[in-house]
Enzyme design. Structure first.
Site, PDB file in Angstrom:
ATOM      1  CE1 TYR A 120       1.245 -26.846   1.524  1.00  0.00           C
ATOM      2  CE2 TYR A 120       0.993 -29.218   1.659  1.00  0.00           C
ATOM      3  CZ  TYR A 120       1.777 -28.117   1.413  1.00  0.00           C
ATOM      4  OH  TYR A 120       3.082 -28.288   1.050  1.00  0.00           O
ATOM      5  CD  GLU A 173      14.400  -2.944  17.379  1.00  0.00           C
ATOM      6  OE1 GLU A 173      13.441  -2.756  16.604  1.00  0.00           O
ATOM      7  OE2 GLU A 173      14.558  -2.292  18.424  1.00  0.00           O
ATOM      8  CG  ASP A 174      18.903  -3.603  18.949  1.00  0.00           C
ATOM      9  OD1 ASP A 174      18.564  -2.415  19.092  1.00  0.00           O
ATOM     10  OD2 ASP A 174      18.647  -4.488  19.774  1.00  0.00           O
ATOM     11  CG  ASN A 191      17.311   4.253  28.556  1.00  0.00           C
ATOM     12  OD1 ASN A 191      16.830   4.784  29.553  1.00  0.00           O
ATOM     13  ND2 ASN A 191      16.660   4.139  27.422  1.00  0.00           N
ATOM     14  CG  ASN A 247      11.251   2.532  21.419  1.00  0.00           C
ATOM     15  OD1 ASN A 247      10.971   2.183  22.570  1.00  0.00           O
ATOM     16  ND2 ASN A 247      12.178   1.932  20.708  1.00  0.00           N
ATOM     17  N   GLY A 283      24.428  10.088  17.756  1.00  0.00           N
ATOM     18  CA  GLY A 283      24.238   8.693  17.361  1.00  0.00           C
ATOM     19  C   GLY A 283      22.930   8.555  16.585  1.00  0.00           C
ATOM     20  CB  ALA A 284      21.072   5.535  15.512  1.00  0.00           C
ATOM     21  CB  ALA A 285      18.690   7.897  19.546  1.00  0.00           C
ATOM     22  CE  LYS A 315      10.845  -2.810  18.410  1.00  0.00           C
ATOM     23  NZ  LYS A 315      11.577  -1.654  18.925  1.00  0.00           N
ATOM     24  CG  ASP A 351      17.383   0.851  17.548  1.00  0.00           C
ATOM     25  OD1 ASP A 351      17.047   0.564  18.688  1.00  0.00           O
ATOM     26  OD2 ASP A 351      17.633  -0.002  16.676  1.00  0.00           O
TER      27      ASP A 351
END
Lengths: 449, 158
Positions: free
Chosen positions: A49, A146-147, A308, A339, A206-208, A104, A172
């Site tokens: 520091y 994410e999400d 899922n 994933n 969708g996204a996937a 995650k 995703d």
């Protein structure tokens, strides 16, 4: 049979819910920050520091890229979310997204040796997320989105990939897509078909599945031979809502223009006739896809049912209807499209070469390496993709991705295959050893019985 | 995909497809404002409108065809502005090109063709009307050298 599987699945899920609540309370979270330098005496703080640290700051002020050499930046990833589409729970907000992001981060660290920070933010608008990502980028070696609800997630990923000079990945989309592609490459080997010849139906938009389609195309599938189906039916260039798509969902619009060259109208029943491959990422089954529909496919069809917690069609039903290879998102069936096989290694690879981007080409490379790994061990209909327990797969994929980044001129640091492999392996092993040691010394306690 | 196309005046046999394209444009307009919601009899109205315009000496219906199929349409008519000079002008009412055939200058060619035809019918100026929030149309006309001269403001009577 169906009933039994469902109820055991539901019971097991309920048990996991209860354990997760109990343990989260017990441990008060899942990750912590641990120093990585010794503190021999308090005098060392003058090095780590002030005043010593000013010397490092002066260097980095001259050349910002030195932040990758003199700080932890090279190994850090932000897990950025606005909590607008968390798991299957929907828009539950940033606080409620935090336990997911912590989980995650745990996987990032354990499987990839990556220091990942949960970063749920209060920002519903896509422009706000982009803005925050840009402002925090100086701290991180990469950003894992994410999400985030779609289609916002497409805009956010595309914009950040373009504008930031650190890798940005939306798990995703791309994590699932790379795992899907890996499985598909091996499935096609088993049935003796070629990616640039097969007719592919993408069920769900969708996204996937949009990411699945994009990566499958990037790997060589012919767009004209692909048909994507959303809640309104097959996408094609003359669909009644095509102009609306152009305004509200340019990504779907692009697919509508480029795919389905025969302009097949209707839904799955019409699209699936004669198809070689079905990739479904739509809504939880069973019964979303019917045996009679699988039966209409070409000889030796390949079926990915990725919804899922329950796939669109049970794997045994798909097989009874003639499917040769079936993959799902679940670990209790063969061929799990997972994933977690992808994101820890992809980030390990790009961080170790200090990459500026993760391109689709690099994601394809990750998929190919995953596929090679399984192929070397001998693929069959029940083994088209490695499982999470196959530790060696993570460094292998990391190295493949890192080398690709170097080849594409996107790496700040150029390493040989051997150097990269050793670095990757050392970082991942050190991460597991550290955790093992902390547990061994009871600094991380076992959960209450 | 073929890149050669033909622009010509619409004929009777083009009517069905031209009707579809006009209807698509009206549905697109609804995306920009609820006060542009099409009537339930849209297809019928579109067909009759085209028939009338094709029979009218002051009307103009152009189609663009690729390999013989109608993939774009433009409708216009001659208008007498009465109070302003130039008085006789051409009003571009609809321009629509199917998505697969966009981004290759077809719309601009349609406009140029229409401009010539309308001039030969006596128009000294042409103008177009489109939803205020349609930024694509805004960009299109700006690029072709059009400028905004009037605005339409709407309010429901409640």
């Amino acid at each position: 049979m169906v009933k039994r599987t469902m109820s055991t699945g539901e019971e097991r899920t309920k048990e996991y819910y209860e354990k997760s609540v109990e343990y989260s309370k017990f441990y008060e979270g899942k990750i912590q920050v641990i120093p990585k330098v010794p503190v021999r005496s308090l005098d060392d703080f003058s090095i780590w520091y002030t005043p010593g640290v000013a010397g490092v700051s002066r260097l980095i002020a001259e050349d910002n890229d030195l932040s990758f050499e003199y700080t932890s930046r090279w190994n850090t990833v932000a897990i950025l979310t606005n909590g607008t589409r968390v798991l299957g729970l929907g828009d539950i907000g940033p606080e409620a997204a935090l336990p997911v992001m912590e989980g995650k981060a745990l996987i990032f660290k354990y499987l990839g040796g990556v220091d990942a920070f949960p970063l749920p933010i209060r920002a519903k608008e896509k422009e706000e997320v982009v803005d925050v990502a840009k402002r925090i980028a100086p701290t991180f070696g990469g950003i894992n989105l994410e999400d985030i609800r779609h289609p916002d997630c497409f805009y956010i990923l595309e914009t950040l990939r373009e504008e930031l000079d650190i890798p940005v990945w939306h798990d995703d989309q791309q994590g699932t897509a790379a795992a899907t592609l890996a499985g598909l490459l091996n499935a096609l080997k088993i049935v003796g078909k070629k990616l640039d010849e097969v007719k592919i139906v993408m069920f769900g938009a969708g996204a996937a599945n949009i990411a699945n389609a994009r990566l499958i195309m990037a790997a060589g599938a012919r767009p004209g031979h692909m048909i994507m189906i959303d809640s309104k039916g097959t996408l094609h260039a003359e669909r009644a809502d095509i102009d609306k798509l152009a305004l509200t969902h340019p990504w779907k619009y692009k697919f509508a223009l480029n795919t389905n060259e025969e302009k097949v109208t209707g839904g799955l029943d019409e699209a699936i006739a004669g198809a070689d491959v079905l990739v479904a990422a739509s809504r939880p089954g069973p019964g979303v896809i019917k045996k009679e529909q699988i039966a209409k496919m070409n000889d030796n069809p390949v079926v990915f049912a990725e919804a899922n917690p329950v796939p669109e069609i049970w794997p045994y039903e798909a097989k009874e209807a003639g499917a040769k290879v079936v993959a799902t998102g679940r670990s209790d069936f063969p061929n799990q499209v997972n994933n977690s096989l992808v994101f820890p290694s992809v980030f390990r690879g790009v961080l170790d070469v200090r990459a500026r981007k993760i391109t689709d080409e690099m994601a394809v490379e990750a998929a190919k390496e995953l596929a090679h790994y399984a192929e070397e061990r001998g693929v069959d209909e029940d083994y088209i993709i490695p499982t999470m327990e196959e530790w060696e797969v993570y460094p292998r994929v990391a190295v493949a991705v890192g080398l690709k980044a170097i080849e594409l001129g996107l790496a700040r640091r150029k390493l040989s295959r051997q150097e990269l492999y050793e670095h990757v392996r050392d970082v991942i092993e050190a991460s597991r050893d550290t955790l093992g040691t902390l547990v061994g010394k009871n600094l991380i306690r076992m959960p209450p019985q | 995909m073929s890149t050669s196309y033909e622009i010509r005046e619409a004929r009777k046999e083009d009517l069905e497809r031209a009707t579809e394209l006009i209807s698509r444009l009206k549905y697109l307009n609804a995306e920009f404002d609820p006060l542009l919601t099409p009537v339930e009899t849209l297809e019928e109205e579109s067909r009759r409108y085209l028939e009338e315009l094709m029979a009218d000496e002051h009307g103009l219906v152009l189609v663009v065809t690729f390999e013989g199929r109608v993939e774009g349409v433009l409708t216009a008519r001659i208008v007498d502005r009465r109070f302003y000079d130039p008085r006789i002008v051409g009003q571009i009412i609809d321009v629509y090109v199917m998505p697969s055939f966009r981004r290759r200058g077809v719309g601009a060619q349609l406009l140029e063709h229409a401009s010539r035809e309308l001039k030969s019918k006596g128009a000294d100026m042409i103008f177009a009307e489109f939803p205020a929030k349609n930024m694509i149309a805004n960009g299109f006309y700006n690029k072709l050298g059009f400028r905004e001269i009037t605005a339409i403001f709407a309010k429901e009577t409640g």
